[in-house]
Each structure stands twice: as C-alpha cells, then as structure tokens.
Scaffold this motif. Structure first.
Motif, short mmCIF file in Angstrom:
data_model
loop_
_atom_site.label_atom_id
_atom_site.label_comp_id
_atom_site.label_asym_id
_atom_site.label_seq_id
_atom_site.Cartn_x
_atom_site.Cartn_y
_atom_site.Cartn_z
N GLN A 1 -6.89 9.37 -0.04
CA GLN A 1 -6.77 9.83 1.33
C GLN A 1 -5.14 10.16 1.83
O GLN A 1 -4.84 10.94 2.24
N GLN A 2 -4.67 8.75 1.90
CA GLN A 2 -3.31 8.76 2.63
C GLN A 2 -2.25 9.24 1.70
O GLN A 2 -1.13 9.69 2.25
N SER A 3 -2.70 9.68 0.42
CA SER A 3 -1.75 10.65 -0.42
C SER A 3 -2.00 11.90 0.09
O SER A 3 -1.06 12.94 -0.49
N ILE B 1 0.65 4.61 -2.49
CA ILE B 1 0.55 5.98 -1.94
C ILE B 1 1.99 6.64 -2.60
O ILE B 1 1.65 8.01 -3.11
N HIS B 2 2.85 6.51 -2.40
CA HIS B 2 4.09 7.05 -3.05
C HIS B 2 3.91 7.51 -4.49
O HIS B 2 4.04 8.58 -5.04
N SER C 1 7.36 -7.52 -4.34
CA SER C 1 7.09 -6.22 -5.28
C SER C 1 7.89 -6.58 -6.50
O SER C 1 8.77 -7.69 -6.93
N LEU D 1 0.78 -1.27 -0.06
CA LEU D 1 0.12 -0.03 0.02
C LEU D 1 0.97 1.44 0.06
O LEU D 1 0.38 2.12 -0.63
N PRO D 2 2.07 1.09 0.65
CA PRO D 2 2.79 2.51 0.73
C PRO D 2 3.33 2.80 -0.50
O PRO D 2 3.39 3.99 -1.13
N LEU D 3 3.55 1.71 -1.47
CA LEU D 3 4.15 2.02 -3.05
C LEU D 3 2.97 2.55 -3.56
O LEU D 3 3.21 3.56 -4.40
N VAL E 1 5.29 0.61 -10.81
CA VAL E 1 4.78 -0.89 -10.82
C VAL E 1 4.04 -0.69 -9.23
O VAL E 1 5.11 -0.66 -8.46
#
Lengths: 423, 423
Positions: free
Chosen positions: A121-123, A79-80, A383, A75-77, A351
């Motif tokens: 939202q988290q972005s 968001i980035h 990943s 998920l953090p990917l 990706v």
C-alpha cells in the motif's frame, strides 16, 4: 543487541569477510551485471548459517513469511524495493491481490501478511487479501494481537481473471508456497502471478536451487579468488525414497557418507576440529518438517517408526520421496546462550533487512526452523548496506554486509532456478 | 521534532493533502509511467514552501549540497537509490570521479561532499574526489570539524578521459553547478558526465524549469481534479535587464504587476487575507544571491545603488540579465518561533530524505537560502514514504508524503527540462 560468535573468528571466515570489504566495488558491479542477465524474484528470504569458518545459505524461501520480524526502521527500504520491483514487472499496476497461506490462527504469520499489505500500500498500490480457504465466503475480519485487523476476502474467478468483488487487480502476489498443489483457481490466469506458479513446492526442488547455487558460488569465488566451499554447502540428492516402506535407504546412507567424507577433507584442510554433520530433508517442502541431523551414515538406516513418520511427510501432508542431503553448517552465533541463525530478507534485488531466529532449546547443529518451534525473532539492528572498510571485518555492519552478499548469491541462484523452471 | 503550521490548515491545502492520501495509488502509478517516459537526473533537491493554503516548489537544485543535513537513519535509502541510478545509467561502472564546488573553507559543504562520497562507496563504487582548483596540484587532505578527512586530488585529462593518477573512472559526477562556466577540462569527455553539462547554470534557466513544471502541474492537477495553482507558483520572466544601467525596469515592473494581479484573484477566490508578494531573482544562478521580495511594482523602480548591486551579480560574479518574477509562497511553518522551509532530497526518482532550513532572523515572506545565511538544518524525522491514510492529512508522515509528491513533480519537470537542454 547482536548475537556474538562463540568461536573466535578464525582464519578462513575472517579472510572471507575482509575480502568482501576490500572487493566491495567488484562484488557490487558483479551483482549489477548479473541482475541485467537474470530476472530476480519479487521477494525472497534466505536462511544463513555462520560457523565462524564458513558462511553459507541453507534454505531459500520464495514466499517469505516473516516481514513482521523486520526492524520497523527499515520499512522505507522495503517500500523503495517494492516500488523498484513493481516498476520493472508491472508499472501500469494499480491493484494487487495478495494470496496468503491458509493459516488463520497463526498470529505471527497473519502479522506478516498485514505488514506485506502495508508495504505494498505504501508503495502506492491498492491491495486486497484473497483467501484460498473455502470457508471464507465473505469479507472476514481477523483481529490481530497488536490491535490491528486483517481482512480476508473470497476470490472470484471470471474467465481467466481473478477479482474480489469489483476489485480487478493487475497482479496476483503469492505468499503461499503451494505445498498443497496448484489450485485450479490459479491456473492459466491472464494476470501476472508473482512469483510464478512454478516457484511453488509442487514443482520446486531444493536440489535444483543448490545446483544453481553451485554455479553462482563458483563464479563468485573466481571473482574473489576464494575457495567456493567457504560460502557453499556440499549436497547430494536421493530420489524414490520411501521412509515407510524403507526403500531408498541404501542410496541415502551412501550419499550421506559421500557428503561427510568430502566435509572431513575440508575440515582437515582448514583445521576445523568440530564433527561434521549433514542435514537430511525433503527436497520439496518447507517449514522444516521432515528434517534430521546426521553425523554417521548408519543413523539413516536405523530409524524407528516415529522418526520415519516424521521424515515421510511435510507440510500439507505432502509425501516425501526425494531427499536432499546437505552439508550441515554449525551456527556459532549465540545471544544469551541461545543459538541464533540469521534470516535475510530481500525485495527485488535489494536487501531490506533480516532477523535472527533465536532458540534456547536447540543445539548448534540443529535446524532452527522446525514445526512447533518457538524461536524469538531478533530484528537486525542495522542495515546490510553499510559496510565500513575502516572497522574490523567482523564488526556488526560488516558482518551484516557479508550476510547480505551471501543472501544475494542465493537470490541469484533462485533467479536462475526460476528461469529453468519456467523455460 | 517537526515544525508546526502557524496557520490553521485551511480548506484548500487540507483538501489537497487529503486527495494525496486517497489518490496515492493513482499518484504512484502516474509517477511510474512518467519515469518510463523521462530520464530522471542522478540527484536533485527541491526547496518547497508551505503556506497552509498552497504547497509549491520554489527552486530545484541539480547539484544538491546538503547531504550532510539528512537524517543518518535514512542513509540506506540513499544507497538503494544510488544503486538504482547506477544500474540504469552505468551498470558496468567501477569508479566515479566526484567533482565538487571550489569551496575549500565551507565546512558544511565539505561534509556534504564526504557524505556523498560515502553513499557512492557504500553503493559499491570506488570514489575519488577531483578538484577544479588550480592550487590542488597533489592529493590534499582537508580536516573536517567532525574529525573526518576529505581528500581532494588534481584531475588529469588524457585525450577525452579524466583520471586521478592511475584511477580511471567510468563516470564523472558533478556536485558543481558550473556557475563559473563549463571548464575546458570537462568538455567533450568520452566518460559519462552526470548530470549533463547542460544542467549547469551556464545553460540552465529557472524559467525553463518552471515552464516545464507548468505542464507537469497541469497534468497532475488533471489526474487529481484539483486547481493546479495549489501546487504551482505563477511566474514570468524579463530578458535584458541591466540593474546598473537601469534598463529593463519597465519590463520588470509590468511583469511584477501581472503576477501580483493574478495572485490577488487567486487569493480572493480562496479567501486568503495575506498580502501577495513576488520574488525577483536571477533566471540563472544559485545560492539565493540576487533575490528580492516585492509587494508592489513600484519597488523595482526605486532600487538604490546597494540594492541594484546586490541584484546585478550572483555566484562566481555572473552578471544577471535575465530575471525571473516568481509568485511568492508564504512559509507558515515555524519551530521555536523561527521560520522553516522544507528541502527535499532525491536520488534517482526516490525521495531519500530532507531537512528544514530553520532561520530565526527572517520573515515568512523572505527567501531562506541567502548568502551568509546561517540557517539551522533540521533533518526530517521520518521518511517521506510512509503515508498513513488512517491518520489526519496533516499528520507528520502524511505532510512528509505530500512534500515528497510535490518535490517529485519538480524532479519530473527537471527531467523534461534536461531533455530539452540536451536535445
């Protein structure tokens, strides 16, 4: 848990994956320069097929609907990547209006919408979900199976701006492929609409995508000094087909034959013993409706009424008249004896993960994204950005890296395709 | 496993963290617009201190040396971020020359170099590690404790280009803070040097960083309508201090007193019962050498010979003459009764992870990054990009989000500081 290739990884693909590893710096540099020249879509997913001798995209979706199937660890990917996209497209944005498909009873799809909302939202964006459904006349909570709630709200239009109540978004993000046409509500907006309306199935054609992909694959193959066929399926197209009236069948049969003949030559060149097949599908449209597997041109002449009905209509009742004839790529990945097909997700040009469609009831030469199809999603366990040149070319992180490379080739083709559509 | 705050999270910080959550869209939008105006360093790490009533940066490192301490699960985040940086700075780059510190016996540091090399490789670059050590006259393999090997190679200079053998890199990435001065080898290169040479400790001053941070904190506090002191430590600076000759002591004592008095007023305002303390440290330099904790101005007048020797010299024998007097921030995070201090890592403007320095032998008012210090690194267990407004403000993902926000404020200050240094 990762599907295994049921075929021994043979010469061509093993060589290809090895070249992906040894040429990684050239590949990444090439992509960097391509992204300087082309505007990447906000997001996309690419269906790949891996036959052990060939690794190729077979469908590129500009409105990806499976964010809920991705590995939550990545998920953090997402968001980035979403932050990168927003930075480039609309750095001043505070609010996004997300417009999903009109599937209010498809729990899987609604979970995708909720996941997408969370990523945005988290972005760091305010996000509201606006529905095109006329029956949504007030904020409507939909309970999801996992206990969460998705709120759909009615969209207002004042002049050339969309809003939800007093929420005035800077950006409209479509997760609706516009198979039903472009609603008046969305035309001529002063807000930024992502992807552009021309990316919807009213104007988009698979054949234009794969024509752009032809060029991309040629350039990429030249960079790596490989046969472009290893990453590129043959295709052709027939216009003015009417399955009901049985017009256009000659064109279809002739083109099926041409694609099969080209495939036979390649299969002979690489010593592939399997029977070539083509996929016949609507040139516009999605959800794998109107798709058939054909191993001989005669098959498209002898369709019964049921088959013709099935081919004639895709999602939202769109009539099929343009037909794509695409080289079929066997999927030789299996898990627990079920066939598996990788789907790679990208946000901006990154990706961000992917999953396998795992289907027990289908063959290796069948489309796995069919209506009423109940595939089991299997999230990629690692990943796609961790190639390891010290391990075997088909080791899991390396196979995933190869998937990420080929998916990005399709993404680049989509960028060029959208540029042509919006020019 | 995450350290817990030993103090009940009290009014000010709880409010602050709550505002970070409710104002997340404003905060992220503000950062986006800031990154449009300022050039972010390639990478940085920021030491934070969390006292339960205040969360502030105390040191910003432009040559971060602890990539080996990050959670390996977040490696893909590093890779994405490095790719973003390369795209902006040098999209045409194929090869990077990485120049580390001259610590060939510090296993932890060497593992950091290897990790950094891997991140760059997996971003798609050819990477060679070139040593400034004169004894490295040929490729030298260093065995690392984890079984891997790091190869150091001698750097060649031809005209204004550096190379290693026939490897001609586009970019020189420094992981060496230039405490020993800027070597002739690195001056006037036609290759892009990251971070710029002016970011080394020959020219960099902590006081300039915190002066830039003052402005950043003011703007940020205005955005959130908070007291900037909650994220900003007071500081002052004395030039021409000579600890051996005992000159400059009056300046030092007076400024210590000023900072302590300002702190007492703030502590009274917020009802903080702890005793204020300041940290006296070299204005240039690193590794926590030449650092002392002071609770009364008289303490800097009564230094014995040993204390003066300790304060007079930092890394590489640099003589201290400019001294920073910084408001001390208690660290009230503990794990298994050891004090813990968070260190946040950033590549480009993305937070890519972090770790806690956990130290059993130190107090809550002491610097944890001291020479010979054996802290235990504890990788952040979750990403700093997953705030959840539905859970408590000090819930782990939310605390990490707050760390990421404050660390990025320091990163922004570093961007402005570097702009001034290279102007």
């Amino acid at each position: 848990m990762v599907p295994h290739l049921t075929t021994a990884l043979k010469g061509p693909l093993l060589d290809l994956e090895r070249r992906f590893l040894t040429e990684q710096p050239s590949i990444e540099r090439w992509f960097r320069t391509q992204w300087l020249e082309h505007t990447v879509p906000f997001y996309a997913s690419v269906d790949l097929r891996n036959s052990g001798f060939k690794l190729a995209p077979v469908d590129t979706n500009l409105f990806p609907g499976g964010f809920n199937n991705l590995n939550p660890d990545f998920l953090p990917l997402c968001i980035h990547a979403a932050q990168s996209a927003i930075e480039k497209i609309c750095p001043e944005a505070r609010g996004v209006l997300l417009i999903p498909e009109n599937h209010t009873r498809n729990q899987f799809y609604l979970q995708n919408v909720l996941m997408l909302k969370r990523v945005l939202q988290q972005s760091g964006l305010n996000v509201r979900v606006g529905s095109l459904l006329p029956e949504i006349t007030q904020a409507t909570d939909i309970a999801l199976a996992d206990g969460s709630t998705l709120t759909l709200e009615p969209i207002l239009r004042k002049g050339n701006r969309l809003s939800i109540g007093d929420f005035d978004p800077c950006v409209v993000l479509l997760n609706n492929d516009l198979s039903a046409g472009v609603p008046e509500l969305l035309r001529g907006l002063e807000q930024n609409v992502l992807p552009p309306l021309q990316g919807g199935w009213t104007t988009r054609r698979k054949s234009k995508h794969f024509a752009a992909y032809d060029h991309v694959a040629q350039d990429f193959a030249a960079l790596l000094d490989i046969d472009p066929w290893l990453v590129n399926p043959y295709f052709d197209v027939c216009g003015e087909v009417d399955f009901h009236a049985r017009t256009g069948e000659d064109c279809l049969a002739a083109k099926v034959d041409v694609v099969l003949q080209k495939m036979r030559a390649k299969y002979a060149e690489y010593g592939v013993k399997d029977a070539p097949f083509v996929i016949v599908k609507a040139d516009a449209g999605t959800y794998g409706m109107g798709i058939m597997t054909v191993k001989d041109a005669s098959e498209v002449r002898d369709l019964n009424r049921k088959q013709r009905n099935k081919m004639a209509v895709v999602k939202e009742g769109m009539q099929v008249s343009d037909v794509l004839i695409q080289e079929g790529v066997y999927t030789f990945e299996q898990i627990n004896e079920a066939v598996a097909e990788p789907v790679v997700y990208m946000v901006d040009h990154f990706v961000v993960g992917g999953f396998y469609r795992v289907h027990t009831g289908r063959g290796t030469d069948e489309n796995l994204n069919a209506p009423g199809m109940h595939f089991v999603p299997l999230a990629f366990e690692s990943s796609c950005t961790l190639p390891n040149p010290h391990s075997a070319p088909d080791d899991t992180p390396n196979r995933f890296y190869a998937y990420g490379v080929v998916a990005r080739l399709a993404l680049l083709a989509a960028s060029i395709e959208l540029e042509e559509l919006t020019a």
